[in-house]
Design an enzyme around this catalytic site. Sequence first.
Site, PDB file in Angstrom:
ATOM      1  N   SER A 139       0.856  -1.182   0.000  1.00 47.25           N
ATOM      2  CA  SER A 139       0.000   0.000   0.000  1.00 47.25           C
ATOM      3  C   SER A 139       0.892   1.232   0.000  1.00 47.25           C
ATOM      4  CB  SER A 139      -0.899   0.026   1.248  1.00 47.25           C
ATOM      5  OG  SER A 139      -1.512   1.295   1.410  1.00 47.25           O
ATOM      6  N   TYR A 152      -0.878  -0.506  10.612  1.00 42.10           N
ATOM      7  CA  TYR A 152      -1.053  -0.894   9.209  1.00 42.10           C
ATOM      8  C   TYR A 152       0.079  -0.323   8.353  1.00 42.10           C
ATOM      9  CZ  TYR A 152      -3.078  -1.285   4.545  1.00 42.10           C
ATOM     10  OH  TYR A 152      -3.282  -1.573   3.219  1.00 42.10           O
TER      11      TYR A 152
END
Length: 264
Positions: A139, A152
């Site tokens: 990501s 995350y």
Amino acid sequence: MSFNDKVVLVTGASAGIGKAIAILFAESGARLAIVGRNAQNLRAVADACAKDERPLEIVADLSTDEGCERTAKETLERYGRLDVLINNAGVGARTNLLSTDMAIFDKVFSTNVRGVYNLTRLLAPSLIETKGNIVNISSVMGTAVAVGVLPYSMSKAALDHFTRLIALELAPKGVRVNTVSPGVTVSELVQRLTGISDEQYSDYLTDMAKGIPMRRVCQPEHVAKMVVFVASEDCELVTGTVIKVDGGVDLAVESSEIKKQIQK
């Protein structure tokens, strides 16, 4: 791009980006093993991928040793080989240092980092035999700095570096390793994490698009196309790379619109 007679394992394949990746590989002729935690959703993806041969469905939690070991074992028992490993399974968390606890941290890292490490470790010998390749799904949050996505973002930064480390280690053995890094992508996962309605999520995506240079959010199919391309023989000398599919969002991550939405 043809993957005829190539065996491809896609984790996190029961929805979103993983589902799109599995379907596109099936359309390219691959023999598939697909992994997910939701049996009903995984069966629907297998139905969508089934042509001459139905994919192997593996319902497993890859944050556990048992899940990784069974996934590797069942894939090799079914097909006897592996040509491409797509590490897509992942979980998210909306939290920060002052409101989190170690259970959240452990949940994110056990899937996003430890599970990827473990499954890759188990299947690397098979990939060396076939001179295959690995594509990790990361990501842009692995490099962006924003409040509200702490564990995350850390996990995706770790995944990006894992790609570079094992790309160097496995290159002399003929195995390529790359990362595809999506930007703002239409995802049921994000909607579940935020707990917002369909209408609110639509408004969220519209607001996010305003801060993206190309003024568009990603669809899972955009990411899938890059994954299949990077895994193909057209990229035979591409390894150790982190390839962004984000409409330029990484260039504008400091913009007020992007940061405002991320930090909500």
